[in-house]
Scaffold this active site. Structure first.
Site, PDB file in Angstrom:
ATOM      1  N   GLY A  39       0.829  -1.211   0.000  1.00 49.99           N
ATOM      2  CA  GLY A  39       0.000   0.000   0.000  1.00 49.99           C
ATOM      3  C   GLY A  39       0.858   1.254   0.000  1.00 49.99           C
ATOM      4  O   GLY A  39       0.533   2.243  -0.658  1.00 49.99           O
ATOM      5  N   THR A  40       1.946   1.218   0.729  1.00 50.18           N
ATOM      6  CA  THR A  40       2.842   2.378   0.817  1.00 50.18           C
ATOM      7  C   THR A  40       3.373   2.744  -0.562  1.00 50.18           C
ATOM      8  O   THR A  40       3.348   3.922  -0.958  1.00 50.18           O
ATOM      9  CB  THR A  40       4.022   2.053   1.779  1.00 50.18           C
ATOM     10  OG1 THR A  40       3.483   1.816   3.077  1.00 50.18           O
ATOM     11  CG2 THR A  40       5.027   3.178   1.825  1.00 50.18           C
ATOM     12  N   SER A  65      -3.424  -3.416  -0.358  1.00 50.11           N
ATOM     13  CA  SER A  65      -2.299  -4.176   0.193  1.00 50.11           C
ATOM     14  C   SER A  65      -2.794  -5.572   0.554  1.00 50.11           C
ATOM     15  O   SER A  65      -3.755  -5.720   1.316  1.00 50.11           O
ATOM     16  CB  SER A  65      -1.797  -3.453   1.444  1.00 50.11           C
ATOM     17  OG  SER A  65      -0.742  -4.171   1.998  1.00 50.11           O
ATOM     18  N   ALA A  66      -2.114  -6.603   0.023  1.00 51.06           N
ATOM     19  CA  ALA A  66      -2.593  -7.981   0.206  1.00 51.06           C
ATOM     20  C   ALA A  66      -2.618  -8.422   1.668  1.00 51.06           C
ATOM     21  O   ALA A  66      -3.497  -9.184   2.072  1.00 51.06           O
ATOM     22  CB  ALA A  66      -1.714  -8.936  -0.609  1.00 51.06           C
ATOM     23  N   HIS A  67      -1.645  -7.945   2.458  1.00 48.99           N
ATOM     24  CA  HIS A  67      -1.556  -8.494   3.822  1.00 48.99           C
ATOM     25  C   HIS A  67      -2.676  -8.012   4.745  1.00 48.99           C
ATOM     26  O   HIS A  67      -2.833  -8.508   5.861  1.00 48.99           O
ATOM     27  CB  HIS A  67      -0.160  -8.235   4.427  1.00 48.99           C
ATOM     28  CG  HIS A  67       0.123  -6.841   4.860  1.00 48.99           C
ATOM     29  ND1 HIS A  67      -0.074  -6.416   6.146  1.00 48.99           N
ATOM     30  CD2 HIS A  67       0.604  -5.766   4.182  1.00 48.99           C
ATOM     31  CE1 HIS A  67       0.286  -5.137   6.242  1.00 48.99           C
ATOM     32  NE2 HIS A  67       0.692  -4.716   5.062  1.00 48.99           N
ATOM     33  N   ASN A  81      -7.515   4.244   9.446  1.00 47.51           N
ATOM     34  CA  ASN A  81      -6.973   3.008  10.018  1.00 47.51           C
ATOM     35  C   ASN A  81      -6.854   3.048  11.535  1.00 47.51           C
ATOM     36  O   ASN A  81      -6.524   2.055  12.155  1.00 47.51           O
ATOM     37  CB  ASN A  81      -5.603   2.681   9.398  1.00 47.51           C
ATOM     38  CG  ASN A  81      -4.628   3.828   9.546  1.00 47.51           C
ATOM     39  OD1 ASN A  81      -4.965   4.973   9.273  1.00 47.51           O
ATOM     40  ND2 ASN A  81      -3.433   3.534   9.995  1.00 47.51           N
ATOM     41  N   GLN A 141      -7.598  -0.126   3.761  1.00 49.45           N
ATOM     42  CA  GLN A 141      -8.409  -0.763   4.819  1.00 49.45           C
ATOM     43  C   GLN A 141      -9.799  -1.183   4.328  1.00 49.45           C
ATOM     44  O   GLN A 141     -10.568  -1.774   5.099  1.00 49.45           O
ATOM     45  CB  GLN A 141      -8.560   0.189   6.021  1.00 49.45           C
ATOM     46  CG  GLN A 141      -7.269   0.455   6.791  1.00 49.45           C
ATOM     47  CD  GLN A 141      -6.781  -0.740   7.620  1.00 49.45           C
ATOM     48  OE1 GLN A 141      -7.500  -1.709   7.854  1.00 49.45           O
ATOM     49  NE2 GLN A 141      -5.534  -0.684   8.055  1.00 49.45           N
ATOM     50  N   THR A 192      11.415  -7.160 -11.487  1.00 49.23           N
ATOM     51  CA  THR A 192      10.798  -8.460 -11.781  1.00 49.23           C
ATOM     52  C   THR A 192       9.615  -8.681 -10.840  1.00 49.23           C
ATOM     53  O   THR A 192       9.725  -8.477  -9.628  1.00 49.23           O
ATOM     54  CB  THR A 192      11.847  -9.585 -11.639  1.00 49.23           C
ATOM     55  OG1 THR A 192      12.901  -9.290 -12.552  1.00 49.23           O
ATOM     56  CG2 THR A 192      11.245 -10.949 -11.954  1.00 49.23           C
ATOM     57  N   CYS A 206       4.502   4.205  19.133  1.00 55.50           N
ATOM     58  CA  CYS A 206       5.412   4.082  20.270  1.00 55.50           C
ATOM     59  C   CYS A 206       6.821   4.432  19.832  1.00 55.50           C
ATOM     60  O   CYS A 206       7.286   3.945  18.823  1.00 55.50           O
ATOM     61  CB  CYS A 206       5.415   2.653  20.781  1.00 55.50           C
ATOM     62  SG  CYS A 206       4.233   2.380  22.077  1.00 55.50           S
TER      63      CYS A 206
HETATM   64  N1  PLP Z   1      -2.796   2.902   4.097  1.00 50.89           N
HETATM   65  C1  PLP Z   1      -3.490   2.483   5.165  1.00 50.89           C
HETATM   66  C2  PLP Z   1      -4.822   3.093   5.458  1.00 50.89           C
HETATM   67  C3  PLP Z   1      -2.969   1.487   5.998  1.00 50.89           C
HETATM   68  O1  PLP Z   1      -3.673   1.091   7.054  1.00 50.89           O
HETATM   69  C4  PLP Z   1      -1.701   0.937   5.684  1.00 50.89           C
HETATM   70  C5  PLP Z   1      -1.099  -0.078   6.568  1.00 50.89           C
HETATM   71  O2  PLP Z   1      -1.173  -0.010   7.772  1.00 50.89           O
HETATM   72  C6  PLP Z   1      -1.032   1.399   4.545  1.00 50.89           C
HETATM   73  C7  PLP Z   1      -1.609   2.373   3.772  1.00 50.89           C
HETATM   74  C8  PLP Z   1       0.304   0.861   4.159  1.00 50.89           C
HETATM   75  O3  PLP Z   1       0.194  -0.425   3.616  1.00 50.89           O
HETATM   76  P1  PLP Z   1       1.459  -1.394   3.528  1.00 50.89           P
HETATM   77  O4  PLP Z   1       1.673  -1.949   4.893  1.00 50.89           O
HETATM   78  O5  PLP Z   1       1.052  -2.443   2.553  1.00 50.89           O
HETATM   79  O6  PLP Z   1       2.602  -0.593   3.054  1.00 50.89           O
END
Ligand code: PLP
Length: 386
Positions: free
Chosen positions: A71-72, A200-202, A152, A180, A238, A328
């Protein structure tokens, strides 16, 4: 000790079906998708099938989906390219976005590449829609609006469809961070009308290291990472073939079982709210978190009626993994931007935020463990204050 995982907004457990699908690819398909021979073509076919599947699920064209590592990366690519390549010189956003959005916009601002306007946040954690409407009337600068779909930390949902319409009417680009919400709602990107979105897949029981960005056709985004020209030039390197396959499988499972999961998770959320209200007098909820329709149903942001800087450690000792909704640093709890935006210092000094985030695997027993532990912590504070 029984371990309880209540931090699904941070990440989710990968589903066994996803692991099987990925393992199958790892064992049997190792070609480089850019190779023109059969090994490469096999790998390429898996990527394109995954792209087609994801695009179909979102009601967009496969040409509008670009695989990334997370996602980042998706959010950075979109925001930076809007400024570097699409002539954006004004960004409208908030202080409540995810760090990856906040930091990339700060960097743009620091370099003097765009004017940045951060919207006022109301006491309930929502953006000031009226202010946005007013700001969009000024079309002297090419503008990008970047607002997350679901927060989030407190879970507030943004009215993405309404903002898309507003942006379209005012010749403005609209990026929404859907990390999210993809896989948690049955999203139709075409109907929502957004220009850019991310996944983001995770976060949806898929693998770490895989994600995608959505860019509406003919948006002309350009690469953040250049090289061999993979992903139609938008993301060189790749491809993470098994990650992409895992992402597609996780997305499928999430949507196939969506109704069942939503029902279960909403019940769990409602149960948590009720149990908390019975166990801890004075407990509250941050933003619109307790409203099942106006906030992300998989997240509950609790406002404990006492200040406890060590609560993370106390929960950890009880085997509960939870996020405080605050970053933190050096072991000391630091108040998050979200909390300091919606509360004043006095309010913050009298409360403790806790972010509980659920999955289809969360059980009532997990919640009972949490409530019993919180009850003991609350009792300790009552004694201290007696
Ligand atoms: N955007 C939101 C709203 C998120 O909650 C997160 C992850 O916590 C991200 C972006 C970033 O995603 P990633 O962990 O896949 O980089």
């Amino acid at each position: 000790m029984q371990r309880v995982y209540l931090d699904n907004a941070a990440t989710t457990a990968i589903r066994p079906e996803v692991v099987d699908e990925m393992a199958n690819v790892m064992k049997n398909v190792f070609g480089n998708p850019s190779s023109t021979h059969v090994f490469g073509r096999e790998a390429k076919a898996l990527i394109e099938l995954s792209r087609k599947n994801i695009a179909q699920r979102l009601n967009v064209s496969p040409a509008e989906i670009y695989f990334t590592s997370c996602g980042t990366e998706s959010n950075n690519t979109i925001i930076r390219s809007c400024v570097n390549d699409l002539d954006v010189t004004r960004i409208i956003t908030t202080d409540l976005e995810h760090k990856c959005v906040i930091e990339s916009i700060k960097d743009i601002e620091y370099r003097g590449k765009a004017e940045v306007i951060r919207l006022n946040i109301l006491k309930n954690g929502n953006i000031d829609y009226q202010q946005l409407e007013e700001l969009l009337k000024d079309q002297s600068k090419k503008t990008l609006v970047s607002l997350m779909h679901a927060n989030n930390e407190i879970g507030n949902l943004t009215d993405v469809k309404y903002i898309s319409k507003l942006c379209q009417e005012n010749n403005t680009l609209f990026h929404t961070d859907t990390v999210q919400t993809v896989g948690h709602y049955d999203l139709d990107f075409q109907d929502l009308g957004v220009d850019f979105a991310s996944c983001s897949a995770h976060k949806i029981h898929g693998p770490k290291g895989a994600g995608f960005l959505y860019a509406k056709k003919a948006s002309h985004l350009k690469a953040l990472i250049s090289g061999g020209g993979q992903e139609r030039g938008l993301r060189s390197g790749t491809e993470n073939v098994y990650g992409i396959v895992g992402l597609s499988k996780a997305f499928d499972l999430a949507l196939d079982e969506l109704d069942e999961h939503v029902q279960h998770i909403k019940e769990i959320k409602q149960y948590t709210i009720q149990q908390l209200q019975e166990a801890i007098p004075g407990v509250g909820f941050n933003g619109l978190s307790a409203d099942l329709d106006k906030s992300l149903y998989a997240l509950l942001s609790i406002k404990l009626p006492f200040h406890d800087a060590l609560i993370g450690f106390e929960l950890e000792l009880a085997g509960i993994a939870i996020s405080q909704g605050s970053a933190c640093s050096s072991g000391a709890a630091k108040v998050s931007t979200v909390m300091s935006t919606i509360y004043n210092e006095d309010e913050i000094s009298q409360m403790t935020p806790l972010r509980v985030s659920f999955s289809y695997e969360t059980s009532k027993e997990d919640i009972d463990t949490l409530i019993n532990t919180l009850k003991k912590i609350a009792a300790k504070h009552q004694l201290q204050n007696a």
